[in-house]
Design a protein around this motif. Structure first.
Motif, mmCIF file in Angstrom:
data_model
loop_
_atom_site.group_PDB
_atom_site.id
_atom_site.type_symbol
_atom_site.label_atom_id
_atom_site.label_comp_id
_atom_site.label_asym_id
_atom_site.label_seq_id
_atom_site.Cartn_x
_atom_site.Cartn_y
_atom_site.Cartn_z
ATOM 1 N N THR A 219 0.832 -1.204 0.000
ATOM 2 C CA THR A 219 0.000 0.000 0.000
ATOM 3 C C THR A 219 0.869 1.257 0.000
ATOM 4 N N LYS A 220 1.951 1.236 0.771
ATOM 5 C CA LYS A 220 2.851 2.389 0.799
ATOM 6 C C LYS A 220 3.574 2.570 -0.533
ATOM 7 N N LEU A 221 3.938 1.484 -1.170
ATOM 8 C CA LEU A 221 4.566 1.569 -2.485
ATOM 9 C C LEU A 221 3.602 2.172 -3.506
ATOM 10 N N GLN A 222 2.344 1.782 -3.431
ATOM 11 C CA GLN A 222 1.330 2.354 -4.315
ATOM 12 C C GLN A 222 1.123 3.842 -4.015
ATOM 13 N N GLU A 223 1.149 4.196 -2.724
ATOM 14 C CA GLU A 223 1.003 5.599 -2.358
ATOM 15 C C GLU A 223 2.163 6.422 -2.901
ATOM 16 N N MET A 224 3.380 5.856 -2.824
ATOM 17 C CA MET A 224 4.542 6.543 -3.388
ATOM 18 C C MET A 224 4.341 6.787 -4.873
ATOM 19 N N ALA A 225 3.881 5.779 -5.587
ATOM 20 C CA ALA A 225 3.648 5.931 -7.025
ATOM 21 C C ALA A 225 2.628 7.026 -7.305
ATOM 22 N N GLU A 226 1.574 7.086 -6.505
ATOM 23 C CA GLU A 226 0.528 8.089 -6.721
ATOM 24 C C GLU A 226 1.041 9.498 -6.413
ATOM 25 N N LEU A 227 1.810 9.647 -5.324
ATOM 26 C CA LEU A 227 2.372 10.960 -5.012
ATOM 27 C C LEU A 227 3.333 11.425 -6.101
ATOM 28 N N LEU A 228 4.149 10.518 -6.595
ATOM 29 C CA LEU A 228 5.068 10.873 -7.679
ATOM 30 C C LEU A 228 4.288 11.299 -8.915
ATOM 31 N N ILE B 28 16.023 -8.595 -3.353
ATOM 32 C CA ILE B 28 16.401 -8.211 -4.720
ATOM 33 C C ILE B 28 16.112 -9.341 -5.707
ATOM 34 N N ALA B 29 16.107 -10.567 -5.220
ATOM 35 C CA ALA B 29 15.814 -11.710 -6.095
ATOM 36 C C ALA B 29 14.349 -11.761 -6.510
ATOM 37 N N LEU B 30 13.490 -10.993 -5.833
ATOM 38 C CA LEU B 30 12.072 -10.977 -6.180
ATOM 39 C C LEU B 30 11.847 -10.170 -7.453
ATOM 40 N N PRO B 31 10.799 -10.457 -8.210
ATOM 41 C CA PRO B 31 10.513 -9.691 -9.428
ATOM 42 C C PRO B 31 10.269 -8.213 -9.125
ATOM 43 N N GLN C 126 4.900 0.860 -8.688
ATOM 44 C CA GLN C 126 3.668 0.111 -8.925
ATOM 45 C C GLN C 126 3.948 -1.378 -9.088
ATOM 46 N N ARG C 127 4.983 -1.704 -9.866
ATOM 47 C CA ARG C 127 5.322 -3.112 -10.086
ATOM 48 C C ARG C 127 5.798 -3.777 -8.806
ATOM 49 N N ALA C 128 6.575 -3.055 -8.013
ATOM 50 C CA ALA C 128 7.031 -3.615 -6.746
ATOM 51 C C ALA C 128 5.850 -3.883 -5.821
ATOM 52 N N ALA C 129 4.877 -2.971 -5.807
ATOM 53 C CA ALA C 129 3.680 -3.165 -4.985
ATOM 54 C C ALA C 129 2.913 -4.404 -5.428
ATOM 55 N N GLN C 130 2.797 -4.597 -6.737
ATOM 56 C CA GLN C 130 2.099 -5.774 -7.256
ATOM 57 C C GLN C 130 2.814 -7.059 -6.851
ATOM 58 N N THR C 131 4.148 -7.032 -6.861
ATOM 59 C CA THR C 131 4.916 -8.209 -6.453
ATOM 60 C C THR C 131 4.608 -8.577 -5.006
ATOM 61 N N LEU C 132 4.645 -7.587 -4.115
ATOM 62 C CA LEU C 132 4.419 -7.872 -2.699
ATOM 63 C C LEU C 132 2.984 -8.302 -2.429
ATOM 64 N N ALA C 133 2.028 -7.689 -3.120
ATOM 65 C CA ALA C 133 0.620 -8.018 -2.894
ATOM 66 C C ALA C 133 0.290 -9.446 -3.322
ATOM 67 N N ALA C 134 1.076 -10.000 -4.249
ATOM 68 C CA ALA C 134 0.803 -11.341 -4.769
ATOM 69 C C ALA C 134 1.588 -12.429 -4.036
ATOM 70 N N MET C 135 2.473 -12.050 -3.115
ATOM 71 C CA MET C 135 3.333 -13.022 -2.451
ATOM 72 C C MET C 135 2.635 -13.715 -1.288
ATOM 73 N N ASN C 136 2.961 -14.979 -1.096
ATOM 74 C CA ASN C 136 2.482 -15.718 0.071
ATOM 75 C C ASN C 136 3.479 -15.673 1.216
ATOM 76 N N GLY D 265 17.402 -0.283 -4.415
ATOM 77 C CA GLY D 265 16.802 0.835 -3.682
ATOM 78 C C GLY D 265 15.472 0.486 -3.059
ATOM 79 N N ILE D 266 14.608 -0.209 -3.798
ATOM 80 C CA ILE D 266 13.304 -0.592 -3.249
ATOM 81 C C ILE D 266 13.480 -1.650 -2.169
ATOM 82 N N ALA D 267 14.469 -2.531 -2.328
ATOM 83 C CA ALA D 267 14.758 -3.501 -1.266
ATOM 84 C C ALA D 267 15.169 -2.790 0.011
#
Length: 287
Positions: A11-20, A60-63, A34-44, A68-70
């Protein structure tokens, strides 16, 4: 099923994208968050578990998760804060942030902020290695070693020494060009404004913000909203410039109007006065 922590960070990653997006940043940076947020939202699997077992390498090994995002994810896991997001929201409190580091109380956090004019754990870690933090009263070799270890752990480092995708950061001439563009655009009223929470009792949106890209760097520039800038009436003079490489790793510089010495009246990158002297000397020679 994604963990609650993963969802909060997504959610915070998405908020960052929206503020930018609202502030006119480069679409590349917006899409990366946005892509990083989607990766985390889909992870188990929880990012906290990955960080504990594998460090930042596991993140960093995650899609779609770069260095920097790590680092940002590690910061959120360890401290509950994300400086970059809080800065764009206008509610960043560096003194409170520094107190999340073991061994740093309020008094020391205030001394660090007043002395170094930095506002992130990344910048604090850099200062712990380049000699600046040792100049702060109350930080000897033993405490310095402890701070280095704590920051390495909090930021999920696989190596203790801060690394940058492009060593040294942007050249002085580029920093001064971004400073010039920011000041001209701010005075002309051409920039979006945010309402900082600190030193702004009426919550007015007075602080102009610039996002731009040049020479392969992403820049964010704002007037300084520090206690010292307000005390010295420099809130319309001191400009803090944050720069990011393509991995979203951050550095920062502060540009001020020099008040003494041979550069009096010139815009100077604090801490890089020698390079600024060479820059202005070269420009005089070309004139």
């Amino acid at each position: 099923m994604p963990s609650e922590l993963n969802n909060k960070i997504a959610t915070k990653l998405q908020e960052m994208a929206e503020l930018l997006r609202q502030q006119g940043a480069n679409p590349f940076r917006i899409r990366a968050y946005q892509r990083a947020a989607q990766t985390l939202a889909a992870m188990n699997r929880s990012v906290q578990e990955i960080l504990q077992l594998q460090g930042s390498k596991g993140l960093i090994a995650l899609p779609h998760i770069g260095q920097g995002i790590a680092t940002a994810i590690a910061e959120m896991v360890q401290t509950g804060h994300w400086v970059q997001l809080e800065r764009l929201r206008g509610n960043l409190d560096p003194v409170q942030l520094f107190q999340t580091v073991p061994g740093v109380g309020q008094e020391l956090a205030e001394r660090i902020y007043r002395a170094l004019h930095i506002d992130s754990l990344e910048a604090l870690e850099t200062a712990a290695y380049d000699g600046r933090l040792q100049q702060v009263k109350g930080i000897g070799q033993r405490r310095l070693a402890g701070l280095r270890a704590s920051l390495a752990s909090m930021l999920g480092r696989t190596r203790s020494l801060p690394q940058s995708g492009r060593a040294g950061g942007p050249d002085v001439d580029l920093i001064l060009e971004i400073d010039r563009r920011y000041l001209e655009s701010a005075v002309a009223g051409e920039l979006p404004r945010i309402a900082p929470k600190r030193f702004n009792p009426d919550q007015q949106a007075w602080l102009p913000i610039l996002h731009t890209e040049q020479a392969g760097w992403h820049f964010t520039a704002l007037y300084s909203n520090s206690a010292l800038a307000h005390q010295l009436h420099k809130t319309r003079d001191w400009v803090v410039i944050y720069f990011y490489d393509d991995h979203h790793q951050e550095g920062q510089q502060t540009v001020v109007t020099e008040t003494h010495g041979p550069l009096t009246g010139r815009r100077v990158v604090r801490g890089r006065e020698t390079a600024c002297s060479a820059y202005y000397a070269a420009h005089r020679a070309d004139a």
